[in-house]
Design an enzyme around this catalytic site. Sequence first.
Site, short mmCIF file in Angstrom:
data_model
loop_
_atom_site.label_atom_id
_atom_site.label_comp_id
_atom_site.label_asym_id
_atom_site.label_seq_id
_atom_site.Cartn_x
_atom_site.Cartn_y
_atom_site.Cartn_z
N ARG A 61 101.68 13.33 -19.68
CA ARG A 61 101.25 12.81 -18.46
C ARG A 61 100.03 12.44 -18.39
O ARG A 61 99.26 11.78 -17.44
CB ARG A 61 101.51 14.12 -17.56
CG ARG A 61 101.35 13.83 -16.21
CD ARG A 61 101.47 15.18 -15.30
NE ARG A 61 100.76 16.06 -15.60
CZ ARG A 61 100.94 17.58 -15.70
NH1 ARG A 61 102.31 17.78 -15.77
NH2 ARG A 61 100.09 18.28 -15.95
N TYR A 116 95.48 -2.28 4.89
CA TYR A 116 96.88 -2.31 4.53
C TYR A 116 97.40 -0.99 5.56
O TYR A 116 96.74 0.06 5.59
CB TYR A 116 96.98 -1.82 3.21
CG TYR A 116 98.43 -1.85 2.73
CD1 TYR A 116 99.18 -2.81 2.72
CD2 TYR A 116 99.08 -0.64 2.07
CE1 TYR A 116 100.53 -2.79 2.43
CE2 TYR A 116 100.22 -0.42 1.56
CZ TYR A 116 100.90 -1.54 1.58
OH TYR A 116 102.27 -1.49 1.25
N ASP A 188 89.88 -1.89 -1.56
CA ASP A 188 91.27 -2.27 -2.18
C ASP A 188 91.00 -3.95 -2.21
O ASP A 188 91.03 -4.79 -1.52
CB ASP A 188 92.20 -2.24 -0.86
CG ASP A 188 93.58 -2.52 -1.04
OD1 ASP A 188 93.77 -3.31 -2.30
OD2 ASP A 188 94.42 -2.13 -0.51
N LYS A 213 101.43 -6.38 -7.11
CA LYS A 213 101.17 -7.86 -6.71
C LYS A 213 100.87 -8.72 -7.87
O LYS A 213 101.80 -8.95 -8.57
CB LYS A 213 100.13 -7.62 -5.66
CG LYS A 213 100.25 -6.65 -4.47
CD LYS A 213 101.65 -7.15 -3.51
CE LYS A 213 101.95 -5.98 -2.42
NZ LYS A 213 100.92 -5.03 -1.88
C1 PLP Z 1 100.89 -4.01 -1.23
C2 PLP Z 1 99.72 -3.29 -1.02
C3 PLP Z 1 99.34 -2.10 -1.22
C4 PLP Z 1 100.24 -1.08 -1.71
O1 PLP Z 1 100.97 -1.48 -2.86
P1 PLP Z 1 102.04 -0.81 -3.18
O2 PLP Z 1 102.19 -0.93 -4.77
O3 PLP Z 1 103.26 -1.49 -2.43
O4 PLP Z 1 102.40 0.69 -2.85
C5 PLP Z 1 98.05 -1.83 -1.28
N1 PLP Z 1 97.01 -2.62 -0.64
C6 PLP Z 1 97.31 -3.84 -0.44
C7 PLP Z 1 96.15 -4.73 0.09
C8 PLP Z 1 98.69 -4.09 -0.61
O5 PLP Z 1 99.04 -5.59 -0.40
#
Ligand code: PLP
Length: 397
Positions: A61, A116, A188, A213
């Site tokens: 972990r 988000y 983010d 992404k």
């Molecule tokens: C998709 C996304 C997230 C969350 O990511 P996941 O892997 O789907 O939990 C956070 N911030 C932004 C800007 C996103 O597009």
Amino acid sequence: MDSSQDASPVPQHLETRLVTAGRDTRAQKGFVNPPVVHGSTVLYPSAGDLHAHRGEFQYGRHGTPTTRALQDMLMALEGPQCAGVGIAPSGLAAITTTLLSVLKAGDHLLVCDNVYRPSRNFCNGLLARYGVATTYFDPLIGSGIAALFKPNTRAVLVEAPGSQSFEMPDIRAIAEVAHARGALVIDDNTWATPLYHRSLEQGVDISIQAATKYIGGHSDIMFGTISANAKAWPLVAETIRLLGVCAGPDDVFLALRGLRTLAVRLAQHHRSGLEMARWLAARPEVQRVLHPGLESDPGHAIWKRDFTGASGLFSIVLEPAPQQAVDALLDTVRLFGMGYSWGGFESLVISFDCDGYRTATKWAPGGPTLRLHIGLENVDDLKADLERGFAALRAAL
Ligand SMILES: *Cc1c(COP(=O)(O)O)cnc(C)c1O
């Protein structure tokens, strides 16, 4: 070991670091890539080592050679401001773990109105329940954010640009105010990645990516990363340990593999995205394109100052049309799949409406809105696909 540190004196641009970092050919017995280590138990060679918890790895972990390789690579990509990288099983988990790291009961949090949506749900749900109050602010507030600070404001969460509405907050101005008041800035950075936006070099303390992404890049993993500077890393590291946050080894490996080609994929998303944005801006069915890389966009000056590229995600505002006409477009296009998420090799389209959750700003775009992800297909094919979609929209008016 990070091979970018022990290797040659050759200068390493970001693209080069993506190739060299996180690889130790000798430890990998000559293979180019590190092994995917599936492991919980780590054996200690002696009672002395056991008692002292001595050893490079101690428990699955807490890290494996595979997670270490990914962390080394992200450290090399983020640059010297990065003191540590945490990994999480999703982008949202990276955000929630980070917020839990820097906040406690009685604290106040400032959040950009365009973040988000599930990040807001966490603030309004779990954080509120645990005694943390959140105030949302206009993404274009700039240094005016000073007026929203309270004595107990501990952190500011931003996203640049917001991944549906694409307003571009001035992170440098926000960070200056936040730091003067002792608050941490969390960004983010999923849209631009550290390749196109150097968050940690521009005053951000913790830079998060939904690696689901562009880092993954193939729509086949859920993954998140947390890059923190020296001030914030001890808080993040402790919370990761307390919460037991970790990710599965195959996903860690796929994130590592995706990072190797991030620079070439992103360059293509940038080129194709801008070309499609310009093409769409000239269409009679389109009222406005929300893409900070366009000279006409209100966020263009900040984008130009702070970013070195754009990814393939942007939105358009259509001329007023009934939903059934928009649906005719959506049901006609073939190369643009309808689905959430983005950052993979394929093009996507969704309808969206921010009206239901904005609180600091009014969302009134003046027409139906679509978010597009421009994938790695040939742009002429994408244009032809959208031409057919627009014809179906016009026919349904
Ligand atoms: C998709 C996304 C997230 C969350 O990511 P996941 O892997 O789907 O939990 C956070 N911030 C932004 C800007 C996103 O597009």
